[in-house]
Every structure is written in structure tokens, then in C-alpha cells.
Write a protein that holds these residues in place. Structure first.
Motif, mmCIF file in Angstrom:
data_model
loop_
_atom_site.group_PDB
_atom_site.id
_atom_site.type_symbol
_atom_site.label_atom_id
_atom_site.label_comp_id
_atom_site.label_asym_id
_atom_site.label_seq_id
_atom_site.Cartn_x
_atom_site.Cartn_y
_atom_site.Cartn_z
ATOM 1 N N VAL A 60 1.972 -3.598 -8.784
ATOM 2 C CA VAL A 60 2.136 -2.902 -7.843
ATOM 3 C C VAL A 60 3.356 -3.374 -7.114
ATOM 4 O O VAL A 60 3.547 -4.667 -6.772
ATOM 5 C CB VAL A 60 0.869 -2.956 -6.640
ATOM 6 C CG1 VAL A 60 1.151 -2.439 -5.450
ATOM 7 C CG2 VAL A 60 -0.320 -2.309 -7.319
ATOM 8 N N THR A 63 6.110 -3.365 -1.756
ATOM 9 C CA THR A 63 5.999 -2.325 -0.288
ATOM 10 C C THR A 63 4.715 -1.840 -0.388
ATOM 11 O O THR A 63 4.263 -1.119 0.497
ATOM 12 C CB THR A 63 7.236 -1.600 -0.421
ATOM 13 O OG1 THR A 63 7.058 -0.665 -1.497
ATOM 14 C CG2 THR A 63 8.690 -2.248 -0.203
ATOM 15 N N GLU A 64 4.059 -1.485 -1.454
ATOM 16 C CA GLU A 64 2.584 -1.084 -1.588
ATOM 17 C C GLU A 64 1.405 -1.678 -1.704
ATOM 18 O O GLU A 64 0.458 -1.335 -2.032
ATOM 19 C CB GLU A 64 2.706 0.252 -2.754
ATOM 20 C CG GLU A 64 3.839 1.252 -2.552
ATOM 21 C CD GLU A 64 4.024 2.025 -3.799
ATOM 22 O OE1 GLU A 64 2.992 1.960 -4.521
ATOM 23 O OE2 GLU A 64 4.587 3.172 -3.643
ATOM 24 N N ALA A 68 -2.636 -0.672 -1.961
ATOM 25 C CA ALA A 68 -3.085 -0.595 -3.484
ATOM 26 C C ALA A 68 -4.585 -0.829 -3.991
ATOM 27 O O ALA A 68 -5.204 0.127 -4.594
ATOM 28 C CB ALA A 68 -2.034 -1.468 -4.336
ATOM 29 N N ARG A 71 -6.803 2.413 -3.216
ATOM 30 C CA ARG A 71 -6.301 3.562 -4.035
ATOM 31 C C ARG A 71 -7.382 3.680 -5.160
ATOM 32 O O ARG A 71 -7.619 2.833 -5.911
ATOM 33 C CB ARG A 71 -5.063 3.670 -4.348
ATOM 34 C CG ARG A 71 -3.836 3.772 -3.550
ATOM 35 C CD ARG A 71 -2.730 3.914 -4.146
ATOM 36 N NE ARG A 71 -1.639 3.918 -3.178
ATOM 37 C CZ ARG A 71 -0.247 3.518 -3.273
ATOM 38 N NH1 ARG A 71 0.062 3.384 -4.808
ATOM 39 N NH2 ARG A 71 0.330 3.459 -2.570
#
Length: 76
Positions: A60, A63-64, A68, A71
Motif C-alpha cells: 500500500v 499515503t493510503e 488500507a 478496505r
């Protein structure tokens, strides 16, 4: 170092702190009864959370990384 080398002892420490709290009474001193148990639980869960989340976010983007693990997986 495999995650299990930190997760297993962390769970044991957290369980030990929780078991320690079961011995608490109304008159238990905070510094001698509650504080050590809470420190064990905190240290144990600290050993568990980071190694448990690391395998969930290896590919990942930085920034995410915070969102993560929440999700759903693609295709499943």
C-alpha cells in the motif's frame, strides 16, 4: 523477525494483565494493583497491534496506509 514472535508474547502479557485485574477488590490500592495490570495490558497490546497490521499493508502507498486495512479485498 516473524510477526508471531511478537504477537504471542504480547497476547500472553495482555492476558496476564487482564487476569491480574480479576483479583482487584474495592479496597485494592491503585499503585500496587491497578497500575501494574494496566501497564501489562498496554505493553502486551502494543506488541500485538503493529505486527498484526504490518502484513495487511505491505503493498500500500504510504499515503493510503491508514485506510488500507479497512478496505474490502478485490475479488472477495
Amino acid at each position: 523477525m516473524p510477526s508471531r514472535n511478537l504477537i504471542a508474547p504480547g497476547l500472553v502479557l495482555a492476558a496476564g494483565g487482564t487476569a491480574w485485574l480479576t483479583r482487584m477488590t474495592v479496597d485494592s490500592p491503585w499503585a500496587a494493583m491497578v497500575l501494574p495490570a494496566v501497564l501489562l495490558i498496554g505493553f502486551g497490546t502494543g506488541l500485538v497491534f503493529m505486527p498484526a497490521m504490518s502484513p495487511a499493508t505491505p503493498r500500500v502507498a504510504p499515503t493510503e496506509a491508514g485506510a488500507a486495512p479497512a478496505r474490502p479485498r478485490a475479488g472477495g
